[in-house]
Design an enzyme around this catalytic site. Structure first.
Site, PDB file in Angstrom:
ATOM      1  N   GLY A  15       0.827  -1.335  -0.140  1.00 51.41           N
ATOM      2  CA  GLY A  15       0.107   0.189  -0.121  1.00 51.41           C
ATOM      3  C   GLY A  15       0.792   1.161  -0.160  1.00 51.41           C
ATOM      4  O   GLY A  15       2.043   1.282   0.526  1.00 51.41           O
ATOM      5  N   GLY A  79       1.840  -8.225  -6.164  1.00 47.59           N
ATOM      6  CA  GLY A  79       3.117  -8.190  -6.835  1.00 47.59           C
ATOM      7  C   GLY A  79       4.246  -9.223  -6.100  1.00 47.59           C
ATOM      8  O   GLY A  79       5.431  -9.137  -6.137  1.00 47.59           O
ATOM      9  N   ASP A 144       0.793   1.864   9.233  1.00 48.08           N
ATOM     10  CA  ASP A 144       0.113   1.196  10.407  1.00 48.08           C
ATOM     11  C   ASP A 144       1.069   1.052  11.533  1.00 48.08           C
ATOM     12  O   ASP A 144       0.677   0.786  12.810  1.00 48.08           O
ATOM     13  CB  ASP A 144      -0.334  -0.388  10.093  1.00 48.08           C
ATOM     14  CG  ASP A 144      -1.240  -0.355   8.948  1.00 48.08           C
ATOM     15  OD1 ASP A 144      -2.126   0.382   8.747  1.00 48.08           O
ATOM     16  OD2 ASP A 144      -1.145  -1.581   8.066  1.00 48.08           O
ATOM     17  N   ARG A 179     -25.894  13.159  17.925  1.00 47.08           N
ATOM     18  CA  ARG A 179     -25.661  11.726  17.353  1.00 47.08           C
ATOM     19  C   ARG A 179     -24.429  11.177  17.829  1.00 47.08           C
ATOM     20  O   ARG A 179     -23.633  11.748  18.502  1.00 47.08           O
ATOM     21  CB  ARG A 179     -25.476  11.743  15.953  1.00 47.08           C
ATOM     22  CG  ARG A 179     -26.704  12.062  15.298  1.00 47.08           C
ATOM     23  CD  ARG A 179     -26.232  12.164  13.716  1.00 47.08           C
ATOM     24  NE  ARG A 179     -27.561  12.206  12.931  1.00 47.08           N
ATOM     25  CZ  ARG A 179     -27.458  12.623  11.526  1.00 47.08           C
ATOM     26  NH1 ARG A 179     -26.565  13.402  11.078  1.00 47.08           N
ATOM     27  NH2 ARG A 179     -28.633  12.958  10.694  1.00 47.08           N
ATOM     28  N   LEU A 289      -8.173   7.535   2.507  1.00 43.29           N
ATOM     29  CA  LEU A 289      -7.936   9.089   2.901  1.00 43.29           C
ATOM     30  C   LEU A 289      -6.735   8.945   3.868  1.00 43.29           C
ATOM     31  O   LEU A 289      -5.817   9.973   3.682  1.00 43.29           O
ATOM     32  CB  LEU A 289      -9.000   9.727   3.827  1.00 43.29           C
ATOM     33  CG  LEU A 289     -10.224  10.433   2.835  1.00 43.29           C
ATOM     34  CD1 LEU A 289     -11.233  10.799   3.613  1.00 43.29           C
ATOM     35  CD2 LEU A 289      -9.466  11.523   1.908  1.00 43.29           C
TER      36      LEU A 289
END
Length: 364
Positions: A15, A79, A144, A179, A289
């Site tokens: 990524g 890949g 991460d 909310r 994002l």
């Protein structure tokens, strides 16, 4: 004595993450200053497998790219040359080992070393290629932040900044409509992004894979919030978070032959919270994002340091290693050590303790 270096290659795999271009720029300029030629391998190892041509990288090709997101070389998470996917006439996907082709193409192009920029998956591939004799130096890349051999991976701070900004913006709409807002952030099997962004953006509940949660405890915190505080609540959930005794949420594979991936925790939580509390609840998945945009100054600096350090490792013949931040220095660690274990959030860490002291619930 290792043989003199004349031509090196750089690739980016897995990524994308903010800071990839900064690594490329620092590595290219450092190598050129040593009199080397530098080539970019497109889309992981694609250029060595006949997918696309190698790209020669000079000063002009890396000019002004430090602040750019993405990677000028392109990347792929499909890949792996040891398990190269190929579609059969009947539509099924089979894999075959093309690693020997990588080594053959590497020598055919008269390359002397590879700088492989990637996360744990890409670095495992690099380590396997190193075992077959490819001279490799790895650079740790993942938003991460889950590689244990380095204090931090570049891209992580930018992802946290993106997530924090998004959560900040949700406060006003959550309060206006009274909310509960559930925000799903990346991180796979670790909760680094959720923890850092959740604490920074003053979430009420943070759910991470390292601390299995009870939905009852989550709802108790939300009821408490509505009773004694402003009548809204923010829940931040890492994509790999799971209930006590239960499984994480997954979505089906996007294509045949690909594994299911984490996803759906925000929608699942929003539904359960609304059913149990009666409070209107909405979910938001930040998704990719977090991978995009310009890297922060911190990530740019770390990426530039990693790129230059990787070239120093090549020059010194330190192959089969990965550059790692060990403050105040960047040092080389064996690739085997770098990929041995995943770095998880310590449940007794100061950041977790700070969150608990502030009244943030982890659902436990």
């Amino acid at each position: 004595m290792h043989r003199p270096i004349r031509r090196i290659a750089i690739n980016t795999g897995g990524g994308d993450a903010p800071g990839l271009n900064a690594v490329i720029r620092a590595a290219v300029l450092s190598a050129l200053n040593l009199g080397w030629e530098v080539y970019g391998i497109r889309k992981g190892y694609g250029s060595l497998l006949g997918e696309e041509p190698l790209v020669q990288l000079d000063r002009e090709s890396v000019r002004g790219i430090t602040h750019l997101g993405g990677t000028i070389l392109g990347t792929t998470n499909r890949g792996n040359p040891f398990e190269w996917p190929e579609r059969q006439p009947d539509g099924t996907i089979v894999t075959r080992d093309r690693s020997d082709e990588i080594l053959e193409a590497f020598h055919r192009h008269e390359l002397d070393a590879l700088i492989a920029i990637g996360g744990d998956g890409s670095l495992r591939i690099a380590n396997d290629l190193a075992k077959k004799g490819l001279p490799v130096v790895g650079v740790p890349k993942t938003i991460d932040n889950d590689l244990a051999a380095t204090q931090v991976t570049f891209g992580f701070h930018t992802a946290v900044e993106t997530a924090t900004d998004a959560i900040d913006k949700l406060h006003s709409t959550a309060e206006s409509h009274e909310r509960v807002m559930v925000v799903e952030v990346m991180g796979r099997h670790t909760g680094w992004i959720a923890l850092h962004s959740g604490v920074s953006a003053t979430a009420d509940v943070i759910l991470i894979p390292e601390i299995p949660y009870s939905i009852d405890k989550v709802c108790d915190k939300i009821r408490e919030r509505y009773e004694v505080g402003p009548r809204f609540a923010i829940v931040v959930a890492a994509e790999g978070a799971a209930p006590i005794g239960g499984e994480a949420s997954y979505v089906e594979a996007a294509a045949p032959g690909r594994a299911a991936r984490y996803g759906g925790i925000a929608e699942r939580l929003a539904r359960e919270i609304q059913e149990r509390t009666g409070r209107e609840t909405r979910s938001l998945v930040l998704g990719h994002l977090q991978r995009g945009g310009s890297p922060t100054a911190y990530d740019r600096l770390i990426a530039l340091r990693f790129g230059a350090a990787a070239v120093r490792c090549v020059a010194q013949g330190h192959f089969g290693t990965m550059v790692a931040l060990d403050p105040p220095a960047v040092r080389a660690v064996p690739l085997e050590e770098a990929i041995r274990e995943i770095k998880r959030v310590p449940v007794d860490s100061d950041t977790v303790a700070t969150a608990r002291d502030m009244g943030i619930s982890f659902g436990d």
